[in-house]
Design an enzyme around this catalytic site. Sequence first.
Site, PDB file in Angstrom:
ATOM      1  N   VAL A 108       0.844  -1.198   0.000  1.00  0.00           N
ATOM      2  CA  VAL A 108       0.000   0.000   0.000  1.00  0.00           C
ATOM      3  C   VAL A 108       0.881   1.250   0.000  1.00  0.00           C
ATOM      4  O   VAL A 108       0.426   2.341   0.297  1.00  0.00           O
ATOM      5  CB  VAL A 108      -0.945  -0.009   1.233  1.00  0.00           C
ATOM      6  CG1 VAL A 108      -1.904  -1.192   1.173  1.00  0.00           C
ATOM      7  CG2 VAL A 108      -0.157  -0.036   2.551  1.00  0.00           C
TER       8      VAL A 108
ATOM      9  N   HIS B 256      -4.661  -4.212  -2.091  1.00  0.00           N
ATOM     10  CA  HIS B 256      -4.978  -3.944  -0.679  1.00  0.00           C
ATOM     11  C   HIS B 256      -5.122  -2.457  -0.363  1.00  0.00           C
ATOM     12  O   HIS B 256      -5.020  -2.058   0.786  1.00  0.00           O
ATOM     13  CB  HIS B 256      -3.912  -4.588   0.226  1.00  0.00           C
ATOM     14  CG  HIS B 256      -3.973  -6.098   0.220  1.00  0.00           C
ATOM     15  ND1 HIS B 256      -3.007  -6.906   0.777  1.00  0.00           N
ATOM     16  CD2 HIS B 256      -4.906  -6.947  -0.285  1.00  0.00           C
ATOM     17  CE1 HIS B 256      -3.345  -8.181   0.618  1.00  0.00           C
ATOM     18  NE2 HIS B 256      -4.489  -8.230  -0.034  1.00  0.00           N
TER      19      HIS B 256
ATOM     20  N   CYS C 229     -15.897  12.480   8.305  1.00  0.00           N
ATOM     21  CA  CYS C 229     -16.299  12.720   6.916  1.00  0.00           C
ATOM     22  C   CYS C 229     -17.092  14.027   6.834  1.00  0.00           C
ATOM     23  O   CYS C 229     -18.025  14.227   7.621  1.00  0.00           O
ATOM     24  CB  CYS C 229     -17.161  11.554   6.454  1.00  0.00           C
ATOM     25  SG  CYS C 229     -17.906  11.816   4.838  1.00  0.00           S
TER      26      CYS C 229
ATOM     27  N   THR D 210       6.652 -12.107  -0.878  1.00  0.00           N
ATOM     28  CA  THR D 210       5.373 -12.305  -0.185  1.00  0.00           C
ATOM     29  C   THR D 210       5.353 -13.680   0.466  1.00  0.00           C
ATOM     30  O   THR D 210       5.834 -14.655  -0.111  1.00  0.00           O
ATOM     31  CB  THR D 210       4.151 -12.092  -1.114  1.00  0.00           C
ATOM     32  OG1 THR D 210       2.958 -12.441  -0.401  1.00  0.00           O
ATOM     33  CG2 THR D 210       4.229 -12.883  -2.398  1.00  0.00           C
TER      34      THR D 210
END
Length: 249
Positions: free
Chosen positions: A104, A120, A151, A192
């Site tokens: 990310v 992801h 928000c 990974t």
Amino acid sequence: MAKFPEEILQRLRQAERIAILTGAGISAESGIPTFRDAQTGFWSRMKPEDLATPEAFERNPKLVWDWYGYRRELVAQASPNAGHYALVKMAEHVPQLTLITQNVDSLHQRAGSTNVLELHGNIGRVKCSKEHVVIEESAWLPADEIGVPRCPRCRALLRPDIVWFGEVLPTKTFNHAKAACIQADVVFSIGTSGLVPPAAMLPVTAIEHGAYGIEVNTDQTYLSDTFECCLRGASGIILPALVKAAWPL
Ligand code: APR
């Protein structure tokens, strides 16, 4: 220059389509700790699996928000490494290269890779926890006693735009990644652990559909036996050497 089996070099030169799945290991040499490595300082007492879930956010939104703030800082200070740059080079030699990442951190994009499929999410983005719409920082409502901004549209808490454990991957992106794996002549699994489905299964899908599988990892993983070829070592060393060996000019 490191010696690679001739078969790998031939496969790479002949490949029309290469699919690559990367994980936290490719960013380790940029100074970003992998998920299952020991964390340092305050965060060493917590497991990422206990922070990266919707339940953790519900239980203690401020703790989760601060953990991502800490990782966002790490990412902002990091730079792409030789492994990221080698994949940019590789793409110049292959008619179609699909780069799929579980990371990310945007380090592939910062190295110059384009059309990266982020499975992801991205730590640089924040979204509404209710409406799942990305909200720019300039629009965040300031944090109140809960300690997390809200928000501006519905006043729900804001959260990182990350796919947490137990959440569904972005369907369109995942389908695109899967299609690229099904069509690939060569598939790489780089840095990974292969422990987190469904991303972990993408290289397996590619191999089941005839791709030649190459794993690049410092350690053995529980999927290692699936790959025709396992290159053991740091991706920042192996990948540049591999690209140079396959396409010397
Ligand atoms: N070069 C290559 N491989 C490396 C290097 C390196 N320099 N350093 C570490 N590795 C390997 C480790 O041996 C390990 O197999 O990278 C892997 C990292 O594994 P994880 O920490 O499990 O990371 P990842 O596979 O990306 O995790 C998958 O799980 O926590 C979730 O959503 C999160 O995207 C993440 C997903």
